[in-house]
Write an enzyme that holds these catalytic residues in place. Structure first.
Site, mmCIF file in Angstrom:
data_model
loop_
_atom_site.group_PDB
_atom_site.id
_atom_site.type_symbol
_atom_site.label_atom_id
_atom_site.label_comp_id
_atom_site.label_asym_id
_atom_site.label_seq_id
_atom_site.Cartn_x
_atom_site.Cartn_y
_atom_site.Cartn_z
ATOM 1 N N ARG A 167 0.753 -1.421 -0.120
ATOM 2 C CA ARG A 167 -0.040 -0.226 -0.135
ATOM 3 C C ARG A 167 0.614 1.290 -0.195
ATOM 4 N NH1 ARG A 167 -3.787 -3.471 3.085
ATOM 5 N NH2 ARG A 167 -2.797 -3.144 4.604
ATOM 6 N N PHE A 208 -11.324 -4.270 -5.243
ATOM 7 C CA PHE A 208 -11.009 -5.536 -4.393
ATOM 8 C C PHE A 208 -9.996 -4.988 -3.120
ATOM 9 C CE2 PHE A 208 -10.489 -8.512 -7.526
ATOM 10 C CZ PHE A 208 -11.692 -9.359 -7.548
ATOM 11 N N ASP A 217 -15.828 -2.961 -4.617
ATOM 12 C CA ASP A 217 -15.743 -4.368 -3.702
ATOM 13 C C ASP A 217 -17.470 -4.824 -3.756
ATOM 14 O OD1 ASP A 217 -13.777 -5.654 -1.240
ATOM 15 O OD2 ASP A 217 -15.323 -6.036 -1.355
ATOM 16 N N SER A 218 -17.543 -5.942 -3.734
ATOM 17 C CA SER A 218 -18.884 -6.747 -3.681
ATOM 18 C C SER A 218 -19.298 -6.591 -1.891
ATOM 19 C CB SER A 218 -18.143 -8.077 -3.939
ATOM 20 O OG SER A 218 -17.450 -8.999 -3.402
ATOM 21 N N ALA A 232 -16.433 -7.896 -9.147
ATOM 22 C CA ALA A 232 -15.037 -7.242 -9.647
ATOM 23 C C ALA A 232 -15.038 -7.501 -11.473
ATOM 24 C CB ALA A 232 -13.253 -7.399 -9.406
ATOM 25 N N ASP A 267 -6.704 -7.043 -6.278
ATOM 26 C CA ASP A 267 -5.834 -8.104 -4.899
ATOM 27 C C ASP A 267 -7.356 -8.413 -4.426
ATOM 28 O OD1 ASP A 267 -4.731 -8.772 -2.631
ATOM 29 O OD2 ASP A 267 -5.559 -7.176 -0.854
ATOM 30 N N CYS A 305 -3.162 -14.235 -2.934
ATOM 31 C CA CYS A 305 -2.933 -14.275 -2.013
ATOM 32 C C CYS A 305 -2.367 -16.082 -1.405
ATOM 33 C CB CYS A 305 -3.285 -13.444 -1.240
ATOM 34 S SG CYS A 305 -5.452 -13.854 -0.829
HETATM 35 N N1 SAH Z 1 -7.091 -4.971 -0.898
HETATM 36 C C1 SAH Z 1 -7.319 -4.542 0.510
HETATM 37 C C2 SAH Z 1 -7.984 -6.240 0.660
HETATM 38 C C3 SAH Z 1 -8.791 -7.415 0.285
HETATM 39 S S1 SAH Z 1 -9.447 -8.472 0.437
HETATM 40 C C4 SAH Z 1 -6.672 -4.534 1.698
HETATM 41 O O1 SAH Z 1 -5.667 -3.559 1.518
HETATM 42 O O2 SAH Z 1 -7.242 -3.996 2.635
HETATM 43 C C5 SAH Z 1 -10.592 -9.337 -1.304
HETATM 44 C C6 SAH Z 1 -12.190 -8.200 -0.808
HETATM 45 O O3 SAH Z 1 -12.354 -8.465 -1.570
HETATM 46 C C7 SAH Z 1 -12.848 -8.471 0.003
HETATM 47 O O4 SAH Z 1 -13.234 -7.283 0.333
HETATM 48 C C8 SAH Z 1 -13.621 -9.392 -0.407
HETATM 49 O O5 SAH Z 1 -14.920 -8.074 0.068
HETATM 50 C C9 SAH Z 1 -13.538 -8.555 -1.889
HETATM 51 N N2 SAH Z 1 -14.479 -9.517 -3.165
HETATM 52 C C10 SAH Z 1 -14.266 -11.281 -3.131
HETATM 53 N N3 SAH Z 1 -14.778 -11.739 -3.996
HETATM 54 C C11 SAH Z 1 -15.538 -10.272 -4.963
HETATM 55 C C12 SAH Z 1 -15.559 -10.106 -6.056
HETATM 56 N N4 SAH Z 1 -16.327 -10.994 -7.347
HETATM 57 N N5 SAH Z 1 -15.805 -8.933 -6.564
HETATM 58 C C13 SAH Z 1 -15.636 -7.540 -5.742
HETATM 59 N N6 SAH Z 1 -14.834 -7.701 -4.778
HETATM 60 C C14 SAH Z 1 -14.568 -9.152 -4.393
#
Ligand code: SAH
Length: 404
Positions: A217, A233, A255-256, A289, A309, A349
Site C-alpha cells: 500500500r 477488491f 468491492d462486492s 469485480a 488484490d 494470496c
Molecule cells: N486490498 C484490500 C484487501 C482485499 S481482500 C486491503 O488492502 O485491505 C479481498 C476483498 O475482495 C474483500 O474485501 C472481498 O469483499 C472482496 N471480494 C471478494 N470477491 C469479490 C468479487 N467477486 N468482486 C468484488 N470484490 C470481491
C-alpha cells in the site's frame, strides 16, 4: 508438561523436514503413535535412534497431524514458553512502532514458532485468531503469556471457519468472542504509516484488516501522484487511502461488500485533515469485480494505476487451474482499463500459486487484451509477516507497466 502426550515415531523424510525447521507434519509422516490422542495433546517426536527430536501440537482432526512447537531438548510447553515466543516476535516488529503504525501482526503463526495461531494488535486491542482446535487446551497458558508480555486492554477471539464447530462444542467459544476487557461497542481506531483506519475485529474479514499488504500500500502511495487510480477488491479502502494521500486525483474503490465500502468512506472521512485526501475525488462501486471491470471498460474509463488484490482463488490443489484462469481473466480486464504506460499492481494470496505462475497468468491475460506488460518489481508480505517455510509465502505482488 501438563497436556497429555502422544509418543510419535516419524518416517526418515519427516525427520529431515523437522530438522529443516518445517512446522507441519502430515499423517503419512507418522510411522507410529502411542495412542489416538485428542486435539491439543503434546506430540513427543523421536528420531530413528530413539532420540527426542521435537515437541508439537497433536491434531487428529486435521490433515496436518502435528504442528511443531519446539525442537531439541525437552522443555515444558507452558506460559514461559509462550511468553518467550511472544517476546521474540515483538523484537522483529520493533521498527514498526517508529512508523506511526499501531495495526501490527504480533504473531504470524508457524513462522513465529506458534503454528496455527495469529495475534494481531489494533492499538490497545489484541485479536487472537486460531486455525486449529489443538490450541484450545493451551488457551489459559497462552492468555497468561499474552497478559504478561502485552497487557492488552481487550482480547478478541477469532476462529477459522473449519474449527468453529469444534470450538463451540469443546470449549463453548464462538468466533468473535470477547476473552477479556470491555465490550466493543464501536469499530476500533488504529494507525498505519500515519493514516487513520477503523476496523471491526469482531465481524470484519480476517481479524478486521489486511495487515500483510501494508508495504505494498505504501508503495502504491509513492506512485500515485497525479494519477487516476482504480482499487479493485478494495475492502475498506487501504490502497485507496494511500493513493489519495500520495496525490491521486481520482480514486475508485471497488468491492462486492457494501459493509467494506461503507468503512472505506468512513476511513476517507477520518483522514480528511490530510489535504491530498480531502482533495482526491473518491468514489465507491459495489459490484462483482469481474462484471464491474468489464462495464468500466465499455464506458471507456481509463486509469493510470490499477490495483487488483482479489481473495485467494486457489484454496486447495484442485483449484489451481481454475484460479490461474481467473487471474488471467482479471489481468485481461484490468489491462482493458489501463491508460498508455499505466501501472498494473496485481496480488495473489493463494499459497499454492507462486510468483512465476501468477506472472504467467497475468501476461496471458494482457496478451488477450492486446497489451504488453513489462514486469519491473515483485514484492511480498510486510515486515510483521515473516516467512520461515515455503508454504508460508502466500502473498505475491507483481508490479507491471503497460507499453504505450
Ligand atoms: N486490498 C484490500 C484487501 C482485499 S481482500 C486491503 O488492502 O485491505 C479481498 C476483498 O475482495 C474483500 O474485501 C472481498 O469483499 C472482496 N471480494 C471478494 N470477491 C469479490 C468479487 N467477486 N468482486 C468484488 N470484490 C470481491
Amino acid at each position: 508438561m501438563s497436556a497429555p502426550t502422544v509418543t510419535v515415531r516419524l518416517t526418515h523424510s519427516a525427520e529431515r523436514l523437522v530438522r529443516m525447521e518445517h512446522p507441519w507434519l502430515y499423517a503419512e509422516s507418522i510411522r507410529s503413535a502411542s495412542r489416538e490422542g485428542d486435539a491439543g495433546d503434546l506430540a513427543v517426536m523421536f528420531d530413528h535412534k530413539q532420540k527426542l527430536l521435537a515437541l508439537g501440537l497433536w491434531d487428529p482432526d486435521s490433515p496436518i497431524r502435528i504442528r511443531v512447537l519446539h525442537r531439541g531438548k525437552p522443555r515444558p510447553i507452558d506460559r514461559t514458553f509462550f511468553a518467550e515466543r511472544l517476546r521474540d516476535a515483538l523484537a522483529i516488529r520493533a521498527p514498526l512502532e517508529a512508523q506511526a503504525t499501531t495495526g501490527i501482526r504480533v504473531v504470524n503463526g508457524d513462522s513465529d514458532g506458534l503454528p496455527g495461531l495469529v495475534l494481531d494488535r489494533y492499538a490497545s486491542t489484541l485479536v487472537l485468531k486460531l486455525y486449529t482446535a489443538a490450541w484450545l487446551p493451551h488457551l489459559p497458558e497462552v492468555r497468561a503469556a499474552i497478559d504478561g508480555v502485552l497487557a492488552p486492554e481487550r482480547l478478541v477471539l477469532r476462529l477459522a471457519r473449519a474449527i468453529e464447530r469444534a470450538c463451540e462444542q469443546r470449549a463453548g467459544l464462538s468466533d468473535g468472542a470477547l476473552l477479556a476487557g470491555p465490550a466493543l461497542d464501536a469499530p476500533l481506531d488504529f494507525r498505519e504509516n500515519g493514516l487513520r483506519f477503523r476496523c471491526d475485529p469482531v465481524r470484519g474479514q480476517k481479524t478486521g484488516f489486511f495487515l500483510d499488504q501494508r508495504e505494498n500500500r505504501a508503495r502504491v502511495g509513492e506512485l500515485a501522484r497525479g494519477k487516476r487510480v482504480l482499487n479493485a477488491f478494495s475492502y475498506t479502502g487501504g490502497f485507496s487511502l494511500y493513493a489519495a494521500r500520495g496525490g491521486a486525483t481520482d480514486v475508485v474503490s471497488l468491492d462486492s461488500s457494501r459493509a467494506a465500502l461503507d468503512e472505506a468512506r468512513e476511513n476517507f472521512a477520518l483522514n480528511a485533515d490530510v489535504p491530498e485526501i480531502a482533495r482526491a475525488n473518491h468514489t465507491c462501486v459495489c459490484d462483482d469485480a469481474f462484471s464491474a471491470l468489464a462495464r468500466l471498460e465499455r464506458e471507456k474509463q481509463r486509469f493510470e494505476l490499477v490495483v487488483l488484490d482479489p481473495p485467494a482463488f486457489a484454496k486447495s490443489r484442485d483449484e489451481v487451474g481454475s484460479a490461474l484462469s481467473a487471474y488471467a481473466k482479471l489481468a485481461e480486464l484490468g489491462c482493458g482499463l489501463l491508460a498508455p504506460e499505466g501501472l498494473l499492481v496485481m496480488a495473489s494470496c493463494s499459497a499454492r500459486i507462486d510468483a512465476d505462475a501468477l506472472a504467467g497468468a497475468i501476461h496471458k491475460g494482457a496478451a488477450r487484451a492486446g497489451r504488453k506488460l513489462d514486469e519491473w518489481q515483485r514484492s511480498a508480505h510486510a515486515l510483521d509477516h515473516p516467512v520461515r517455510f515455503p508454504e508460508g509465502a502466500y502473498l505475491k505482488c507483481l508490479w507491471l507497466r503497460a507499453a504505450g
